[in-house]
Design a protein around this motif. Structure first.
Motif, PDB file in Angstrom:
ATOM      1  N   ALA A   1       0.849  -1.200   0.000  1.00  0.00           N
ATOM      2  CA  ALA A   1       0.000   0.000   0.000  1.00  0.00           C
ATOM      3  C   ALA A   1       0.880   1.244   0.000  1.00  0.00           C
ATOM      4  N   ASP A   2       0.420   2.295  -0.717  1.00  0.00           N
ATOM      5  CA  ASP A   2       1.298   3.459  -0.811  1.00  0.00           C
ATOM      6  C   ASP A   2       0.887   4.592   0.126  1.00  0.00           C
ATOM      7  N   ASP A   3       0.062   4.298   1.140  1.00  0.00           N
ATOM      8  CA  ASP A   3      -0.323   5.350   2.082  1.00  0.00           C
ATOM      9  C   ASP A   3       0.822   5.618   3.057  1.00  0.00           C
ATOM     10  N   PRO A   4       1.337   6.842   3.105  1.00  0.00           N
ATOM     11  CA  PRO A   4       2.492   7.119   3.968  1.00  0.00           C
ATOM     12  C   PRO A   4       2.189   6.943   5.459  1.00  0.00           C
ATOM     13  N   TYR A   5       0.965   7.240   5.854  1.00  0.00           N
ATOM     14  CA  TYR A   5       0.590   7.072   7.260  1.00  0.00           C
ATOM     15  C   TYR A   5       0.648   5.587   7.642  1.00  0.00           C
TER      16      TYR A   5
ATOM     17  N   ILE B   1       2.951   0.745  10.215  1.00  0.00           N
ATOM     18  CA  ILE B   1       3.276  -0.684  10.254  1.00  0.00           C
ATOM     19  C   ILE B   1       4.773  -0.931  10.370  1.00  0.00           C
ATOM     20  N   ASN B   2       5.568   0.052   9.972  1.00  0.00           N
ATOM     21  CA  ASN B   2       7.013  -0.120  10.116  1.00  0.00           C
ATOM     22  C   ASN B   2       7.558   0.507  11.388  1.00  0.00           C
ATOM     23  N   GLY B   3       6.662   1.118  12.160  1.00  0.00           N
ATOM     24  CA  GLY B   3       7.054   1.652  13.458  1.00  0.00           C
ATOM     25  C   GLY B   3       8.131   2.717  13.382  1.00  0.00           C
ATOM     26  N   ARG B   4       7.984   3.665  12.438  1.00  0.00           N
ATOM     27  CA  ARG B   4       8.986   4.721  12.330  1.00  0.00           C
ATOM     28  C   ARG B   4       8.541   5.940  13.141  1.00  0.00           C
ATOM     29  N   SER B   5       9.518   6.568  13.821  1.00  0.00           N
ATOM     30  CA  SER B   5       9.148   7.726  14.640  1.00  0.00           C
ATOM     31  C   SER B   5       8.979   8.978  13.783  1.00  0.00           C
TER      32      SER B   5
ATOM     33  N   GLY C   1       7.744  10.786  10.063  1.00  0.00           N
ATOM     34  CA  GLY C   1       6.799  10.561   8.983  1.00  0.00           C
ATOM     35  C   GLY C   1       5.665  11.548   9.119  1.00  0.00           C
ATOM     36  N   PRO C   2       4.580  11.297   8.418  1.00  0.00           N
ATOM     37  CA  PRO C   2       3.468  12.260   8.473  1.00  0.00           C
ATOM     38  C   PRO C   2       2.826  12.369   9.862  1.00  0.00           C
ATOM     39  N   MET C   3       2.944  11.309  10.679  1.00  0.00           N
ATOM     40  CA  MET C   3       2.355  11.361  12.015  1.00  0.00           C
ATOM     41  C   MET C   3       3.428  11.753  13.023  1.00  0.00           C
ATOM     42  N   THR C   4       3.075  12.677  13.939  1.00  0.00           N
ATOM     43  CA  THR C   4       4.023  13.051  14.985  1.00  0.00           C
ATOM     44  C   THR C   4       3.711  12.247  16.233  1.00  0.00           C
ATOM     45  N   ALA C   5       4.754  12.078  17.058  1.00  0.00           N
ATOM     46  CA  ALA C   5       4.585  11.219  18.225  1.00  0.00           C
ATOM     47  C   ALA C   5       3.699  11.858  19.286  1.00  0.00           C
TER      48      ALA C   5
END
Ligand SMILES: Nc1ncnc2c1ncn2[C@@H]1O[C@H](COP(=O)(O)OP(=O)(O)OP(=O)(O)O)[C@@H](O)[C@H]1O
Ligand SMILES: [Mg+2]
Lengths: 248, 258
Positions: free
Chosen positions: A227-231, A236-240, A242-246
């Motif tokens: 899937a190409d959704d960045p969110y 799913i890759n658990g990156r800190s 990206g488009p979502m802030t912690a």
């Protein structure tokens, strides 16, 4: 089949669900993912009628849940609460067999107990815990008792709110297999909330990601990685980063 | 200038709204009386919990109160040479007023608080939600058995309280104040009427009903967290105590004003 159409749910000024659209096919295993506090638990409580929705419609097999006999509907549902929600005045086996000891499904005590012991075995608990009180069990054991209670009366539609949280990896595997078996062998419809990606991969036919009060992405479990959704990819890759802030 | 008036108005409206919600809650709870199933096991447990385990506190409260009452009446009566009325006034005071009111207040402390705390804890740990998902109505399963048990068992507790209270007066009267034992009992028995006893038991039933119902109400309406549980317990006990005293006035008026 369960459908949610433009569902809005709020607590005072806190607008939690802001137009959720979701379809869960009969006999499918739907996994709902999303950040902590995004309203996943509220979503399934809305379907169960435990929290009132402001707007939108929720249907089960085509009938609006607000226009149907609640008892008939609830008789088809099973629910594992995030905090297990065991009745602390009742011993474990009576928690599991709660539905079989009273009301429409009432049956002889010995029979109810035997069924409860069987369900406990299926979630990896031995008969020794049957007569203990919930407060005497560990968190993970309580969770599994809650799971046994949810499946005890063989419901058609089951909601699991974080079934593997607090379990060791082996026990998490047992529970994933159990959920998978219930769906595949018994044709049950399951809606599972989880943060555990290995669990998602083990049990999901379909996945939906809740973010900002709406279903941000939904599709088959097999399509997750492509899937190409960045969110979705960040989640799913658990990156800190990206488009979502912690901090939300 | 209008601020104090507005505040009184707001408080009055708030109180009325709360009373309205309580009445609605009562109606909902009682409606389950005529709708099966009836949870006998829960009812039995509530009977034991509310009735049997309240006996010690009821007995002690009544014993000391009856004794103190005898001393007071003796001292007061002495001012106009009426010391002899001790048995009669102890009997009427215990049976008509102090027995039901004190037992009612002790039950508010003991039963309302424990019901409110238990149900509020169930609420904040989602056990009430769990009941609903298991096709069990929380009012039918939690509230009705407790309210019914309290209503039925309280007249018994009050009767026990009345008897022990009179006995407390009798002990003080015969041991400290020099009354003749047989005459004391005879005076007590001759003086009490059926209405006195009936009013005592009716008050008991009403107070038991209030104590359990208010506990359930505040428990069910608890907000989240440990603070919510504490708040529910405190508000429940206060509301039950005030409602019991108010109901006592109304019932006394109804039984004895004529
Ligand atoms: N009964 C309630 N009263 C008020 N607010 C609530 C209630 N239940 C949930 N909320 C709010 O709704 C929002 C979503 O909560 P929810 O429990 O659904 O999150 P979640 O996605 O399940 O998170 P987690 O993964 O941490 O379990 C939160 O902001 C929470 O404060
Ligand atoms: Mg949650």
């Amino acid at each position: 089949m369960i459908t949610l159409e433009n569902v809005h749910t709020s607590f005072g000024p806190n607008k939690v669900l802001r137009g959720v659209n979701l379809t869960v096919g009969k006999g499918r295993s739907m996994v709902v993912i999303g950040g902590s506090g995004t309203g996943k638990s509220v979503l399934i409580k809305s379907v169960l009628g435990l929290v009132a929705t402001d707007r939108g419609t929720i249907t089960v097999d085509g009938t609006d849940i607000t226009r149907t006999d609640r008892d008939v509907l609830l008789a088809r549902f099973g629910m594992l609460f995030q905090g297990a929600a065991l009745f602390d005045s009742l011993p474990v086996w009576q928690n599991v067999a709660f539905r079989l000891l009273r009301g429409a499904l009432k049956r002889p005590r010995a029979e109810a107990r035997a069924i409860a012991l069987d369900k406990l075995r299926r979630v990896g608990l031995s008969a020794d815990v049957a007569d203990r009180l919930p407060a005497e069990l560990s968190g993970g054991m309580q969770k599994r008792v809650g799971l046994a209670r949810a499946i005890c009366a063989d419901p058609e539609i089951i909601f699991f709110d974080e079934p593997t949280t607090g379990l060791d990896p082996i026990m998490a595997g047992v529970i994933n297999d159990l959920i998978r078996d219930i769906v595949t062998d018994l044709g049950v419809t399951a809606i599972t909330i989880t943060h555990d990606m290995s669990s998602v991969r083990a049990i999901a036919d379909d996945v939906a990601m809740l973010h900002d009060g709406i279903i941000r992405w939904t599709g088959p479990g097999a399509a997750l990685d492509t899937a190409d959704d960045p969110y979705l990819q960040q989640f799913i890759n658990g990156r800190s980063t990206g488009p979502m802030t912690a901090i939300r | 200038m209008t601020a104090p008036l507005a505040q009184i108005g707001a408080a009055t409206l708030g109180g009325l709204a709360a009373l309205g919600r309580l009445v609605l809650f009562t109606a909902q709870t009682l409606s389950h009386l005529v709708r099966p199933p009836f949870y006998g096991r829960e009812f039995g447990a509530a009977l034991v919990q509310i009735g049997f385990f309240s006996l010690p506190v009821v007995g002690l409260t009544a014993l000391f109160t009856g004794g103190a009452l005898a001393l007071q009446i003796y001292a007061g009566g002495a001012r106009f040479s009426a010391e002899a009325v001790v048995p009669q006034i102890v009997a009427i005071g215990m049976v008509r007023e102090l027995g039901p009111v004190l037992v009612g207040l002790m039950i508010a402390a003991r039963v309302t608080s424990s019901i409110a705390a238990e149900i509020a804890t169930m609420k904040v740990t989602e056990q009430i939600d769990a009941l609903v998902t298991l096709s069990t109505d929380p009012l039918k399963y939690l509230a009705l058995p407790r309210v019914l048990a309290a209503t039925l068992v309280m007249p018994v507790l009050v009767a026990v309280g009345d008897i022990i209270g009179i006995f407390g007066g009798y002990l003080v009267g015969t041991q400290r104040l020099g009354f003749n034992a047989a005459a004391y009992l005879q005076n007590t028995a001759d003086f009490l009427t059926v209405t006195d006893i009936l009013s005592s038991l009716v008050k008991g039933a009403v107070f038991g009903f209030i104590a359990a119902l208010v506990g359930c109400y505040y428990g069910m309406h608890s907000t989240r967290g440990a603070m919510g549980v504490g708040q529910a317990t405190k508000s429940g006990v206060v509301a039950a105590a005030v409602l019991i005293l108010a109901a006592n006035f109304i019932l006394t008026e109804a039984f004895f004003s004529a």
